[in-house]
Design a protein around this motif. Sequence first.
Motif, PDB file in Angstrom:
ATOM      1  N   ILE A 168     114.824  68.860   3.259  1.00 56.73           N
ATOM      2  CA  ILE A 168     115.542  68.587   2.003  1.00 56.73           C
ATOM      3  C   ILE A 168     116.511  69.713   1.701  1.00 56.73           C
ATOM      4  O   ILE A 168     116.158  70.896   1.781  1.00 56.73           O
ATOM      5  CB  ILE A 168     114.538  68.443   0.838  1.00 56.73           C
ATOM      6  CG1 ILE A 168     113.590  67.271   1.099  1.00 56.73           C
ATOM      7  CG2 ILE A 168     115.255  68.269  -0.500  1.00 56.73           C
ATOM      8  CD1 ILE A 168     112.369  67.276   0.199  1.00 56.73           C
ATOM      9  N   HIS A 169     117.726  69.342   1.340  1.00 52.83           N
ATOM     10  CA  HIS A 169     118.726  70.317   0.875  1.00 52.83           C
ATOM     11  C   HIS A 169     119.177  69.885  -0.518  1.00 52.83           C
ATOM     12  O   HIS A 169     119.761  68.812  -0.687  1.00 52.83           O
ATOM     13  CB  HIS A 169     119.930  70.370   1.821  1.00 52.83           C
ATOM     14  CG  HIS A 169     120.900  71.472   1.490  1.00 52.83           C
ATOM     15  ND1 HIS A 169     121.739  71.414   0.406  1.00 52.83           N
ATOM     16  CD2 HIS A 169     121.149  72.660   2.105  1.00 52.83           C
ATOM     17  CE1 HIS A 169     122.471  72.517   0.356  1.00 52.83           C
ATOM     18  NE2 HIS A 169     122.132  73.283   1.378  1.00 52.83           N
ATOM     19  N   ALA A 170     118.872  70.709  -1.512  1.00 53.10           N
ATOM     20  CA  ALA A 170     119.232  70.406  -2.901  1.00 53.10           C
ATOM     21  C   ALA A 170     120.245  71.419  -3.402  1.00 53.10           C
ATOM     22  O   ALA A 170     120.096  72.629  -3.179  1.00 53.10           O
ATOM     23  CB  ALA A 170     117.988  70.439  -3.791  1.00 53.10           C
ATOM     24  N   SER A 171     121.288  70.920  -4.075  1.00 57.39           N
ATOM     25  CA  SER A 171     122.321  71.791  -4.624  1.00 57.39           C
ATOM     26  C   SER A 171     122.921  71.129  -5.847  1.00 57.39           C
ATOM     27  O   SER A 171     122.536  70.012  -6.223  1.00 57.39           O
ATOM     28  CB  SER A 171     123.411  72.049  -3.582  1.00 57.39           C
ATOM     29  OG  SER A 171     124.182  70.871  -3.373  1.00 57.39           O
ATOM     30  N   GLN A 172     123.895  71.792  -6.463  1.00 59.22           N
ATOM     31  CA  GLN A 172     124.571  71.214  -7.612  1.00 59.22           C
ATOM     32  C   GLN A 172     125.303  69.933  -7.247  1.00 59.22           C
ATOM     33  O   GLN A 172     125.601  69.108  -8.116  1.00 59.22           O
ATOM     34  CB  GLN A 172     125.529  72.241  -8.213  1.00 59.22           C
ATOM     35  CG  GLN A 172     124.819  73.452  -8.783  1.00 59.22           C
ATOM     36  CD  GLN A 172     125.773  74.500  -9.321  1.00 59.22           C
ATOM     37  OE1 GLN A 172     126.914  74.198  -9.665  1.00 59.22           O
ATOM     38  NE2 GLN A 172     125.322  75.736  -9.401  1.00 59.22           N
ATOM     39  N   LEU A 206     112.748  73.271   3.062  1.00 61.93           N
ATOM     40  CA  LEU A 206     113.446  72.946   1.820  1.00 61.93           C
ATOM     41  C   LEU A 206     114.514  74.008   1.585  1.00 61.93           C
ATOM     42  O   LEU A 206     114.237  75.202   1.675  1.00 61.93           O
ATOM     43  CB  LEU A 206     112.453  72.939   0.648  1.00 61.93           C
ATOM     44  CG  LEU A 206     113.063  72.926  -0.758  1.00 61.93           C
ATOM     45  CD1 LEU A 206     113.723  71.586  -1.040  1.00 61.93           C
ATOM     46  CD2 LEU A 206     111.997  73.221  -1.810  1.00 61.93           C
ATOM     47  N   CYS A 207     115.710  73.558   1.304  1.00 61.23           N
ATOM     48  CA  CYS A 207     116.785  74.447   0.872  1.00 61.23           C
ATOM     49  C   CYS A 207     117.170  74.074  -0.555  1.00 61.23           C
ATOM     50  O   CYS A 207     117.452  72.906  -0.835  1.00 61.23           O
ATOM     51  CB  CYS A 207     118.012  74.323   1.779  1.00 61.23           C
ATOM     52  SG  CYS A 207     117.757  74.919   3.464  1.00 61.23           S
ATOM     53  N   CYS A 208     117.140  75.050  -1.447  1.00 63.81           N
ATOM     54  CA  CYS A 208     117.597  74.811  -2.814  1.00 63.81           C
ATOM     55  C   CYS A 208     118.460  75.991  -3.228  1.00 63.81           C
ATOM     56  O   CYS A 208     118.601  76.967  -2.474  1.00 63.81           O
ATOM     57  CB  CYS A 208     116.417  74.623  -3.764  1.00 63.81           C
ATOM     58  SG  CYS A 208     115.292  76.034  -3.844  1.00 63.81           S
ATOM     59  N   VAL A 217     125.943  81.730  -6.471  1.00 60.22           N
ATOM     60  CA  VAL A 217     124.843  80.817  -6.156  1.00 60.22           C
ATOM     61  C   VAL A 217     124.391  81.084  -4.726  1.00 60.22           C
ATOM     62  O   VAL A 217     125.211  81.173  -3.808  1.00 60.22           O
ATOM     63  CB  VAL A 217     125.300  79.352  -6.319  1.00 60.22           C
ATOM     64  CG1 VAL A 217     124.213  78.402  -5.856  1.00 60.22           C
ATOM     65  CG2 VAL A 217     125.663  79.074  -7.778  1.00 60.22           C
ATOM     66  N   LYS A 218     123.090  81.223  -4.524  1.00 62.82           N
ATOM     67  CA  LYS A 218     122.531  81.506  -3.211  1.00 62.82           C
ATOM     68  C   LYS A 218     121.678  80.330  -2.758  1.00 62.82           C
ATOM     69  O   LYS A 218     121.013  79.687  -3.574  1.00 62.82           O
ATOM     70  CB  LYS A 218     121.666  82.776  -3.270  1.00 62.82           C
ATOM     71  CG  LYS A 218     122.409  84.003  -3.770  1.00 62.82           C
ATOM     72  CD  LYS A 218     121.441  85.149  -4.045  1.00 62.82           C
ATOM     73  CE  LYS A 218     122.178  86.338  -4.642  1.00 62.82           C
ATOM     74  NZ  LYS A 218     121.236  87.425  -5.005  1.00 62.82           N
ATOM     75  N   THR A 219     121.703  80.048  -1.468  1.00 58.99           N
ATOM     76  CA  THR A 219     120.897  78.964  -0.914  1.00 58.99           C
ATOM     77  C   THR A 219     119.575  79.539  -0.411  1.00 58.99           C
ATOM     78  O   THR A 219     119.550  80.381   0.482  1.00 58.99           O
ATOM     79  CB  THR A 219     121.631  78.252   0.232  1.00 58.99           C
ATOM     80  OG1 THR A 219     122.899  77.797  -0.235  1.00 58.99           O
ATOM     81  CG2 THR A 219     120.823  77.070   0.727  1.00 58.99           C
ATOM     82  N   ILE A 220     118.502  79.077  -1.013  1.00 53.64           N
ATOM     83  CA  ILE A 220     117.153  79.568  -0.734  1.00 53.64           C
ATOM     84  C   ILE A 220     116.508  78.685   0.326  1.00 53.64           C
ATOM     85  O   ILE A 220     116.440  77.470   0.167  1.00 53.64           O
ATOM     86  CB  ILE A 220     116.289  79.509  -2.016  1.00 53.64           C
ATOM     87  CG1 ILE A 220     116.995  80.161  -3.201  1.00 53.64           C
ATOM     88  CG2 ILE A 220     114.908  80.083  -1.772  1.00 53.64           C
ATOM     89  CD1 ILE A 220     117.229  81.629  -3.052  1.00 53.64           C
ATOM     90  N   TYR A 253     117.788  83.704   2.869  1.00 60.46           N
ATOM     91  CA  TYR A 253     118.988  83.001   2.417  1.00 60.46           C
ATOM     92  C   TYR A 253     119.650  82.281   3.582  1.00 60.46           C
ATOM     93  O   TYR A 253     119.651  82.767   4.719  1.00 60.46           O
ATOM     94  CB  TYR A 253     119.985  83.980   1.801  1.00 60.46           C
ATOM     95  CG  TYR A 253     119.477  84.683   0.558  1.00 60.46           C
ATOM     96  CD1 TYR A 253     119.146  83.962  -0.586  1.00 60.46           C
ATOM     97  CD2 TYR A 253     119.329  86.066   0.526  1.00 60.46           C
ATOM     98  CE1 TYR A 253     118.681  84.606  -1.726  1.00 60.46           C
ATOM     99  CE2 TYR A 253     118.871  86.718  -0.606  1.00 60.46           C
ATOM    100  CZ  TYR A 253     118.544  85.982  -1.730  1.00 60.46           C
ATOM    101  OH  TYR A 253     118.081  86.624  -2.851  1.00 60.46           O
ATOM    102  N   ALA A 254     120.242  81.138   3.288  1.00 57.96           N
ATOM    103  CA  ALA A 254     120.962  80.395   4.324  1.00 57.96           C
ATOM    104  C   ALA A 254     122.300  81.049   4.646  1.00 57.96           C
ATOM    105  O   ALA A 254     122.817  80.904   5.759  1.00 57.96           O
ATOM    106  CB  ALA A 254     121.175  78.951   3.882  1.00 57.96           C
ATOM    107  N   GLU A 255     122.881  81.760   3.685  1.00 54.68           N
ATOM    108  CA  GLU A 255     124.180  82.403   3.896  1.00 54.68           C
ATOM    109  C   GLU A 255     124.016  83.649   4.769  1.00 54.68           C
ATOM    110  O   GLU A 255     123.262  84.573   4.416  1.00 54.68           O
ATOM    111  CB  GLU A 255     124.822  82.796   2.549  1.00 54.68           C
ATOM    112  CG  GLU A 255     125.248  81.612   1.701  1.00 54.68           C
ATOM    113  CD  GLU A 255     124.132  80.979   0.904  1.00 54.68           C
ATOM    114  OE1 GLU A 255     124.358  79.938   0.260  1.00 54.68           O
ATOM    115  OE2 GLU A 255     123.007  81.529   0.926  1.00 54.68           O
ATOM    116  N   ALA A 256     124.727  83.678   5.880  1.00 55.00           N
ATOM    117  CA  ALA A 256     124.551  84.764   6.849  1.00 55.00           C
ATOM    118  C   ALA A 256     124.968  86.120   6.294  1.00 55.00           C
ATOM    119  O   ALA A 256     124.460  87.164   6.736  1.00 55.00           O
ATOM    120  CB  ALA A 256     125.343  84.454   8.115  1.00 55.00           C
TER     121      ALA A 256
END
Length: 387
Positions: A43-47, A61-63, A72-75, A250-253
Amino acid sequence: MSDATRRAFAPARPGAVIESGGRDRNAPALRALLDCLARGLPIHASQAGIRAAGPEPAPVLCCQSSGSGGRVKTIRRSHGSWIASFEVNRATFGLSARDCYGVLGELGHSLSLYATLEALQLGARVAVLAGDGPRSQIARLAAARVSVLYATPTQLRRLLLAAGEARLPAVTHVFSGGGKLDAACRAGVAALCPGAVVREFYGASETSFITIADAATPVGSVGRAYPEVSIRLGAGGRVFVASPYLFDGYAEADLPSPPREDGHLGTGDIGMLDAAGHLFLRGRESRMVTVADRTLFLEDIEAALTAAGAGVCAAVAVPDALRGQAVVAIVEGGEDAARAALLGRACRDALGEHAGPRRVLFLPRLPALASGKPDLAALARMVGPAP
């Protein structure tokens, strides 16, 4: 891979989602979430909504974080890290398939997503009411006989402003997170939900639960450690935690992981522990400012404003040539010079002359994050430097 990491969210049972507020604005996100659960997809949840998390292996899960720090950071976390706390809540608070959950925020926000997935995992019903006005939310909470309510303090304050004589007698549990639950808001929620136990929890998207508080918790504390959480204080009172509920990264490298000490993750908060293990937070390290050579936490300004009856409000700091930084208070409502003077005086009386806001600004409605919390970065840009 541990058994806890392998655990995946259960598919939703038919009829689990009984309400979708916001004139069906929540319907696409709900459909996507239920589809991911039914098909066992990550699951990937975002705005922007909910989707399957691309090439990520399930159960992942990514939120997104709220963005209160400006980005905003992707967890990234395992399903098991949330399922572990679902099981604690079931065993500790008696939550079960007999309950109906109420969710007031967008599913792209981690608190709302957590509450929804907890309900579905336990086999409970859930009413997702993001996008509805507070009066409509109260009516739908009553009609659905919601028994478990997850909300931020800001969302609760908006409910109270609209509640009038309305009551929600079916609510038995209120969980408030994402900000400080002040005494007036707690009392108002207790009156709105007369059969409920009101619990404040402290945590973050990266950590999930850290502490939990109830009516027996000392004033000013966010409670004791949630089950299986270890809390340590580092230099300057910096809060570090270890638990089964921590995120994977975090998903962001380009985003470094938070600092760690002895296997404990840094939260970015400053606090103290009393002899009984109650945690008292001073505020975010990033919101610690210097005004006239004195350290001040902007959260203390907001608490003083709230205690003086400001309602939905925020405080930001701007550069000041003479004092280093100056505080600007922003309050939801119409222009009111007398009210501005009263609020400024309340801050000075509570915290000292240096804490008096340079300006008190009024907005019809404060810009908000997906979490419902005031968008501090947008407010800082709006306010600009001190005159």
